[in-house]
Each structure stands twice: as C-alpha cells, then as structure tokens.
Design a protein around this motif. Structure first.
Motif, short mmCIF file in Angstrom:
data_model
loop_
_atom_site.label_atom_id
_atom_site.label_comp_id
_atom_site.label_asym_id
_atom_site.label_seq_id
_atom_site.Cartn_x
_atom_site.Cartn_y
_atom_site.Cartn_z
N GLU A 177 6.05 6.52 3.18
CA GLU A 177 6.69 5.23 2.93
C GLU A 177 5.61 4.17 2.71
O GLU A 177 4.56 4.19 3.34
CB GLU A 177 7.55 4.82 4.14
N GLU A 178 5.88 3.23 1.80
CA GLU A 178 4.89 2.20 1.52
C GLU A 178 4.78 1.22 2.69
O GLU A 178 5.70 1.04 3.48
CB GLU A 178 5.23 1.47 0.24
N THR A 236 11.01 -8.56 1.95
CA THR A 236 10.32 -7.47 1.27
C THR A 236 11.21 -6.23 1.27
O THR A 236 12.02 -6.03 2.18
CB THR A 236 8.97 -7.12 1.94
N GLN A 237 11.06 -5.41 0.24
CA GLN A 237 11.81 -4.16 0.16
C GLN A 237 11.24 -3.09 1.09
O GLN A 237 11.93 -2.13 1.44
CB GLN A 237 11.77 -3.63 -1.29
N ALA A 238 9.99 -3.24 1.48
CA ALA A 238 9.32 -2.20 2.25
C ALA A 238 9.95 -2.01 3.62
O ALA A 238 10.39 -2.97 4.27
CB ALA A 238 7.83 -2.53 2.40
N LYS A 239 9.95 -0.77 4.07
CA LYS A 239 10.49 -0.44 5.39
C LYS A 239 9.50 -0.78 6.49
O LYS A 239 9.88 -1.17 7.60
CB LYS A 239 10.84 1.04 5.44
N TYR A 240 8.20 -0.65 6.19
CA TYR A 240 7.16 -0.88 7.19
C TYR A 240 6.38 -2.16 6.85
O TYR A 240 5.87 -2.30 5.73
CB TYR A 240 6.20 0.31 7.25
N VAL A 297 0.86 -1.19 0.00
CA VAL A 297 0.00 0.00 0.00
C VAL A 297 0.89 1.24 0.00
O VAL A 297 1.79 1.37 0.83
CB VAL A 297 -0.93 0.01 1.23
N LYS A 298 0.63 2.14 -0.93
CA LYS A 298 1.41 3.37 -1.04
C LYS A 298 0.47 4.57 -0.98
O LYS A 298 -0.39 4.73 -1.84
CB LYS A 298 2.20 3.39 -2.35
N MET A 299 0.61 5.36 0.06
CA MET A 299 -0.14 6.60 0.20
C MET A 299 0.74 7.77 -0.27
O MET A 299 1.97 7.74 -0.08
CB MET A 299 -0.55 6.83 1.66
N LYS A 331 14.00 -2.44 9.45
CA LYS A 331 12.56 -2.55 9.17
C LYS A 331 11.76 -2.24 10.44
O LYS A 331 12.23 -2.42 11.56
CB LYS A 331 12.20 -3.96 8.67
N HIS A 332 10.53 -1.77 10.23
CA HIS A 332 9.63 -1.49 11.36
C HIS A 332 8.43 -2.41 11.22
O HIS A 332 7.75 -2.42 10.20
CB HIS A 332 9.18 -0.02 11.35
N VAL A 333 8.16 -3.19 12.28
CA VAL A 333 7.08 -4.17 12.29
C VAL A 333 5.95 -3.69 13.20
O VAL A 333 6.19 -3.36 14.37
CB VAL A 333 7.58 -5.54 12.75
#
Length: 302
Positions: free
Chosen positions: A122-123, A152-156, A116-118, A173-175
């Motif tokens: 950050e996605e 995954t490449q995403a940070k979140y 999801v990208k807003m 990464k943030h979980v």
C-alpha cells in the motif's frame, strides 16, 4: 521491506547521528524524513550534511516542515526592528545565518507532501503536519480527523510536527507519527530521540517505535559553545528545560509570554514580545513548577 521514518530533527545533529548509527544495524530499505531539519539546536549545517550523506547510502524520501517554511519566508534576514526580541526571533535568525547555498537549494527542492509506493505494498502518504497543511496537527480521536484524513486517498499517513509518537486507525486510515529525533514531547521520553521503522506485511504496513537516550550534557555543551543562550535567551532556556523533562513545550511558553504581553500592553503582535514578559512566562512555566529541574539546568540568563 523495512522503512525508517524520522521527523523533527530541529538541528539536533548529535541525536540524529546516533539514530543513523542505530539504523545501520538494521536491515533498512529506505528512509522517510518528515521535515523540520532546523530549529532549536545548534547543528544546522551538520544536520544537512548528515542528510546529504544518507542520500548516498539509502533511498531517501524527504519533505519539508514548517521550519523550512520559516527559513524561506524571509524572517531571518528582514525586519531589523525585530532584533529587540531575541527570545522570539533569535533562533530563526541563527538558522537563517547558518544556511549555505547548497542548503537553500536543497530546501527549495522539497515539497510539502509526497506519496511513496513500494512494489507490492500500500502506498504511503508523507506530510509534516497533516495532508491539508504543514502546521496542522493530527491527534488521535479529534472530531476534525474525518476531514483531515480524507484529504488523501492513501490508506497509510506518515506525519510529524507534534513531537509525539502515534499509531492509530480512524475513518479507514492508519496514522503513524514517529515522534521527534531532536526534541521529543512524549511523556517520560523528553531525554530520548523517538523514531520508527515500518515493516511490510504482505501489502500492509506495521510500525515499530524506537527511542534512544540522548546525552544531555553533550547537547547543552554544544548549545553553550554556539552561544544560543545569548542569541535566543529564553527560547534556549525553554529548550533545555523541555529536554530535562518539564511538562510543557517552547510553543506553550511562547503562548503564555504572548498572553502576558497582551495583558500588560493591551495588544500582542508577534514577534513583539518583550524579554521581561518572556522572563515571567518562563518563571511561571518552569522555575515555579519545576525548581529541581531548573537547578539542574546549565543554561542561565546572565
């Protein structure tokens, strides 16, 4: 920007409806649903109807969980010989039989993960278990997290499945884990629905956790009205026990029942777990350790 994140409803539509009413008092821009819409409680159709209603009111991002996989794999309508093991397969059968055509089409449309990208943020990577597998659990500080989080490449990363709230950073990464709307396993929060709202701060995201107390009497009454204690005897007893604060889970009691089956018969091939071994596992895990909680329970084996 504010995004509500909900997971693991498990057909507890009573709690789900209460959470939705709470969210209506907040400035919510979108909602993420992280899977497991059917499960341990009676309101399968009611839960899906609430999701369909949400889709008319908000931008809703939805993925499937392991419970949706169970529905799709045919356990619910095959293997009549498994009817001898109601505590193991009874709820799977109940969930399957509760599905309508539109519900089947809905879960067939869901993917395991979603990005999801807003605008300007950050996605967010949505998964039920982990970026690698729908049933893989993420816990803070475990050695395998480096490999899991870099899938995954995403940070979140937004995940569910553990029924426990989490908010931590590791390996860049943030979980975020919102816990469980239907069946929280967080210490001291078994009687609560847990969920979260993400707030955008510039490009980044901050998480705020919430919990709402459930009405256990209403919930158990609903289980009794739908005869879940007949359909899935010890599984439903485990569900109520966990809601009342027993420090275990349905899965852990199932594992003990499987161990007893193997000890007594020399093997255990799921779901062939006789009810007598479920009874022993339930007594060890609940009655013997938590006699006061058991006295409070309303579901009983006839």
């Amino acid at each position: 920007m504010n995004i509500a994140v909900l997971s693991d409803i498990h057909a507890n539509y009573i709690a789900f409806r209460k959470v939705i009413e709470f969210l209506k008092t907040k400035d919510i821009d979108a909602i993420c649903l992280l899977g497991d819409y059917s499960g341990e409680f009676a309101g399968v159709q009611e839960t899906f109807d609430l999701i369909y209603e949400l889709q008319t009111q908000y931008q809703v991002y939805i993925i499937k969980g392991n419970k949706e996989d169970y529905l799709m794999c045919g356990i619910g309508d095959k293997h009549p010989e498994w009817d001898a093991y109601p505590s193991t397969v009874g709820m799977i059968r109940y969930n399957h039989n509760s599905m309508r055509e539109k519900d089947w089409e809905f879960i067939k449309s869901l993917s395991e993960t979603l990005t999801v990208k807003m605008d300007g943020t950050e996605e967010l990577f949505l998964c039920h278990g982990s970026p690698r597998a729908v049933k893989e659990k993420i816990y803070e500080g475990t050695p395998k997290n480096k490999d899991i989080l870099h899938a995954t490449q995403a940070k979140y990363i937004l995940c569910g499945h553990t029924h426990r709230c989490m908010n931590f950073e590791e390996h860049g990464k943030h979980v975020f884990n919102p816990g469980s709307v239907g069946d929280s396993l967080d210490d001291g929060k078994h009687e609560y629905s847990t969920f979260m709202i993400l707030h955008s701060v510039g490009k980044e995201w901050e998480g705020e956790h919430f919990c709402l107390q459930q009405d256990l009497d209403e919930l158990v009454e609903d289980m009794m009205n739908h005869q879940l204690h007949d359909i899935a005897p010890y599984w439903s007893l485990c569900t109520e026990a966990c809601m009342r604060g027993v420090a275990t889970s349905n899965g852990e009691i199932l594992e003990r029942a499987m161990e007893i089956t193997e000890e007594e018969t020399g093997k255990c091939n799921w779901p062939a777990i006789p009810e007598e071994y479920w009874a022993r596992a339930f007594r060890e895990s609940v009655i013997d350790r938590n006699p006061e909680i058991y006295k409070e329970m309303r579901l009983k084996i006839k």
